[in-house]
Design a protein around this motif. Sequence first.
Motif, PDB file in Angstrom:
ATOM      1  N   ASP A   1       0.717  -1.180   0.103  1.00 48.40           N
ATOM      2  CA  ASP A   1       0.190   0.072   0.179  1.00 48.40           C
ATOM      3  C   ASP A   1       0.794   1.368  -0.088  1.00 48.40           C
ATOM      4  OD1 ASP A   1      -2.220  -1.467  -0.080  1.00 48.40           O
ATOM      5  OD2 ASP A   1      -2.585  -1.351   2.198  1.00 48.40           O
ATOM      6  N   TYR A   2       2.126   1.177   0.332  1.00 46.16           N
ATOM      7  CA  TYR A   2       3.118   2.272   0.388  1.00 46.16           C
ATOM      8  C   TYR A   2       4.191   2.024  -0.691  1.00 46.16           C
ATOM      9  CZ  TYR A   2       0.193   3.034   4.559  1.00 46.16           C
ATOM     10  OH  TYR A   2      -1.029   3.283   5.383  1.00 46.16           O
ATOM     11  N   PRO A   3       3.992   2.111  -1.779  1.00 49.54           N
ATOM     12  CA  PRO A   3       5.306   1.958  -2.797  1.00 49.54           C
ATOM     13  C   PRO A   3       6.097   2.879  -2.345  1.00 49.54           C
ATOM     14  CG  PRO A   3       3.378   2.625  -4.031  1.00 49.54           C
ATOM     15  CD  PRO A   3       2.782   2.416  -2.614  1.00 49.54           C
ATOM     16  N   SER A   4       7.427   2.665  -2.864  1.00 49.65           N
ATOM     17  CA  SER A   4       8.485   3.456  -2.669  1.00 49.65           C
ATOM     18  C   SER A   4       8.537   4.424  -3.774  1.00 49.65           C
ATOM     19  CB  SER A   4      10.079   3.062  -2.414  1.00 49.65           C
ATOM     20  OG  SER A   4      10.735   3.875  -2.561  1.00 49.65           O
ATOM     21  N   ARG A   5       8.938   5.867  -3.778  1.00 47.76           N
ATOM     22  CA  ARG A   5       8.855   6.697  -4.944  1.00 47.76           C
ATOM     23  C   ARG A   5      10.108   6.494  -5.491  1.00 47.76           C
ATOM     24  NH1 ARG A   5       7.735  12.557  -2.531  1.00 47.76           N
ATOM     25  NH2 ARG A   5       9.203  11.802  -0.881  1.00 47.76           N
ATOM     26  N   LEU A   6      11.243   6.103  -4.804  1.00 52.88           N
ATOM     27  CA  LEU A   6      12.644   5.981  -5.311  1.00 52.88           C
ATOM     28  C   LEU A   6      12.851   4.340  -5.549  1.00 52.88           C
ATOM     29  CD1 LEU A   6      14.384   8.862  -3.686  1.00 52.88           C
ATOM     30  CD2 LEU A   6      13.522   8.827  -5.967  1.00 52.88           C
ATOM     31  N   GLY A   7      13.054   3.714  -6.748  1.00 55.37           N
ATOM     32  CA  GLY A   7      13.278   2.250  -6.912  1.00 55.37           C
ATOM     33  C   GLY A   7      14.736   2.306  -7.225  1.00 55.37           C
ATOM     34  N   SER A   8      15.415   1.507  -6.572  1.00 53.54           N
ATOM     35  CA  SER A   8      16.687   1.225  -6.980  1.00 53.54           C
ATOM     36  C   SER A   8      17.034  -0.159  -7.174  1.00 53.54           C
ATOM     37  CB  SER A   8      17.711   1.530  -5.585  1.00 53.54           C
ATOM     38  OG  SER A   8      17.267   0.813  -4.309  1.00 53.54           O
ATOM     39  N   PRO A   9      17.993  -0.525  -8.202  1.00 53.63           N
ATOM     40  CA  PRO A   9      18.178  -1.828  -8.576  1.00 53.63           C
ATOM     41  C   PRO A   9      18.756  -2.799  -7.476  1.00 53.63           C
ATOM     42  CG  PRO A   9      19.851  -0.415  -9.491  1.00 53.63           C
ATOM     43  CD  PRO A   9      18.965   0.413  -8.928  1.00 53.63           C
ATOM     44  N   LEU A  10      18.722  -4.184  -7.505  1.00 51.68           N
ATOM     45  CA  LEU A  10      19.008  -4.999  -6.540  1.00 51.68           C
ATOM     46  C   LEU A  10      20.555  -4.851  -6.361  1.00 51.68           C
ATOM     47  CD1 LEU A  10      18.064  -7.181  -4.746  1.00 51.68           C
ATOM     48  CD2 LEU A  10      18.243  -9.011  -6.460  1.00 51.68           C
ATOM     49  N   ASP A  11      21.302  -4.830  -7.461  1.00 52.06           N
ATOM     50  CA  ASP A  11      22.835  -4.797  -7.249  1.00 52.06           C
ATOM     51  C   ASP A  11      23.389  -3.125  -7.026  1.00 52.06           C
ATOM     52  OD1 ASP A  11      21.985  -3.796  -9.571  1.00 52.06           O
ATOM     53  OD2 ASP A  11      23.483  -4.949 -10.961  1.00 52.06           O
ATOM     54  N   PHE A  12      22.441  -2.162  -6.686  1.00 45.27           N
ATOM     55  CA  PHE A  12      22.986  -0.957  -6.257  1.00 45.27           C
ATOM     56  C   PHE A  12      23.659  -1.031  -5.130  1.00 45.27           C
ATOM     57  CE2 PHE A  12      22.196   2.952  -4.195  1.00 45.27           C
ATOM     58  CZ  PHE A  12      22.680   3.977  -5.015  1.00 45.27           C
ATOM     59  N   GLN A  13      24.854  -0.193  -5.076  1.00 43.50           N
ATOM     60  CA  GLN A  13      25.602  -0.135  -3.993  1.00 43.50           C
ATOM     61  C   GLN A  13      26.117   1.620  -3.753  1.00 43.50           C
ATOM     62  OE1 GLN A  13      29.330  -2.593  -4.117  1.00 43.50           O
ATOM     63  NE2 GLN A  13      28.039  -4.417  -4.167  1.00 43.50           N
ATOM     64  N   SER A  14      25.654   1.972  -2.597  1.00 38.64           N
ATOM     65  CA  SER A  14      25.755   3.514  -2.454  1.00 38.64           C
ATOM     66  C   SER A  14      27.204   3.644  -2.105  1.00 38.64           C
ATOM     67  CB  SER A  14      24.955   4.068  -1.210  1.00 38.64           C
ATOM     68  OG  SER A  14      25.258   3.163  -0.078  1.00 38.64           O
ATOM     69  N   ARG A  15      27.739   4.569  -2.449  1.00 40.59           N
ATOM     70  CA  ARG A  15      29.206   5.348  -2.147  1.00 40.59           C
ATOM     71  C   ARG A  15      29.067   6.563  -1.248  1.00 40.59           C
ATOM     72  NH1 ARG A  15      32.505   5.568  -7.420  1.00 40.59           N
ATOM     73  NH2 ARG A  15      34.161   6.156  -5.980  1.00 40.59           N
ATOM     74  N   SER A  16      30.236   6.722  -0.644  1.00 43.47           N
ATOM     75  CA  SER A  16      30.422   7.997   0.259  1.00 43.47           C
ATOM     76  C   SER A  16      30.694   9.135  -0.609  1.00 43.47           C
ATOM     77  CB  SER A  16      31.328   7.547   1.274  1.00 43.47           C
ATOM     78  OG  SER A  16      31.690   8.859   2.243  1.00 43.47           O
ATOM     79  N   VAL A  17      30.328  10.380  -0.259  1.00 40.13           N
ATOM     80  CA  VAL A  17      30.684  11.415  -0.698  1.00 40.13           C
ATOM     81  C   VAL A  17      32.194  11.602  -0.742  1.00 40.13           C
ATOM     82  CG1 VAL A  17      30.284  13.982  -1.025  1.00 40.13           C
ATOM     83  CG2 VAL A  17      28.304  12.449  -0.286  1.00 40.13           C
ATOM     84  N   LEU A  18      32.837  11.152   0.433  1.00 36.65           N
ATOM     85  CA  LEU A  18      34.118  11.423   0.570  1.00 36.65           C
ATOM     86  C   LEU A  18      34.987  10.416  -0.638  1.00 36.65           C
ATOM     87  CD1 LEU A  18      34.191  11.470   4.567  1.00 36.65           C
ATOM     88  CD2 LEU A  18      34.225  13.406   2.945  1.00 36.65           C
ATOM     89  N   ASP A  19      34.397   9.570  -0.913  1.00 36.65           N
ATOM     90  CA  ASP A  19      35.346   8.732  -1.810  1.00 36.65           C
ATOM     91  C   ASP A  19      35.181   9.227  -3.431  1.00 36.65           C
ATOM     92  OD1 ASP A  19      35.746   7.283   0.099  1.00 36.65           O
ATOM     93  OD2 ASP A  19      34.300   5.754  -0.299  1.00 36.65           O
TER      94      ASP A  19
END
Length: 378
Positions: A329-347
Amino acid sequence: MDVLHAAASGDTVWLGLILRRSTTLPQRNREQGLRVLHVAALHGHVSFMETLLEGGIMEVDVRCPQGRTPLHLALTPKSAPWTQAAMSCLLKHEAQVNAATEDGLTPLHQAAAEGLLECVQALIEAGADPRLRDSNGHRPLELATIWCHRQVARFLKDAMWKKDKMAEGTQRRKLQRLKEGLQFWQHRHEFQEKSVRQDVSMERVKAWAKKKGMPLQWGPERGCFLLCHGQHTSTETKEREAPPKAPREAWNISPNPRKAPKASISRAQEVRISTRPQTEPPAPDLRRGVTLTQEPDGGPCYKACWETKPRPAPALPLNVLKRELFSADYPSRLGSPLDFQSRSVLDLPHLCRPPQPGASPWTDIAMHLVEELPPGHH
């Protein structure tokens, strides 16, 4: 001179003599109902307190008729400048930090009202609850605010926020375990219902075949057939006659078993269905078997279709429970792929000049804003 006057006056000689001669005198009450340990804590005589507690003469949480403990009296202006030492002595002997008087005042209320920041910090570390209220409905934070102790009020507000977040994290972990359990039992319930429907359908087919006088058998053109005399199906016979396949290595997911895939085998391999980013499989829908309700006393509860009575839910707001249990009932507005890996801004690579050694990162941010924003807008 009795024990009370000796403790109040700080006469170590008289106190030592009286304690050696009799063990019943420390239990005598004064007109106000205070005992020896109360008076010693009130005047900050740490050595007397150590003598009374280590010798087992008095209990650390002895109370007066008003319900005050020695820890309450140690947090008063009369015990200065030995207030913190007296409190540390009592905490070392496992004094109750949440003991309340008849008016609901705890030692944390007393320390907050007096503005004793170090004592407040020590009580919080010892496990004092900053959310307890007195008979007037005041928490230690309100008392510190009333008496204009700003540093104590800020510390208590931060401590309350941390306590609330820790409690919320505990309830969210309980909710996650509850969700996994509900998904398992709903899958099992649906499987049982499906088995019951199949059995009912089979019984109806058998009754119809018996009424018509026909054997319960399907032809091979239907894909499989079932004999009523306990024979095996043709599909099972073909599977038994088929030769066993050669075992394939766990990392080799190539369609050709004789040729290894051209990829790294140091990590788990997966079969890509298409070139589009992979997405997570849909979560089991709990809306068909679980309902959330609000009890008259304000606590949430849930009712499962395979149970007869409702059960209490984790102590979280109702909208949070619905969002976690009924995620469809509450779908996410931002869909990300399954293999998505976030990175730090410092990198990320910096496009500006390298920072100078010892310079603050806020200096680089300010210089970047000066370069990017038009003059007069920074």
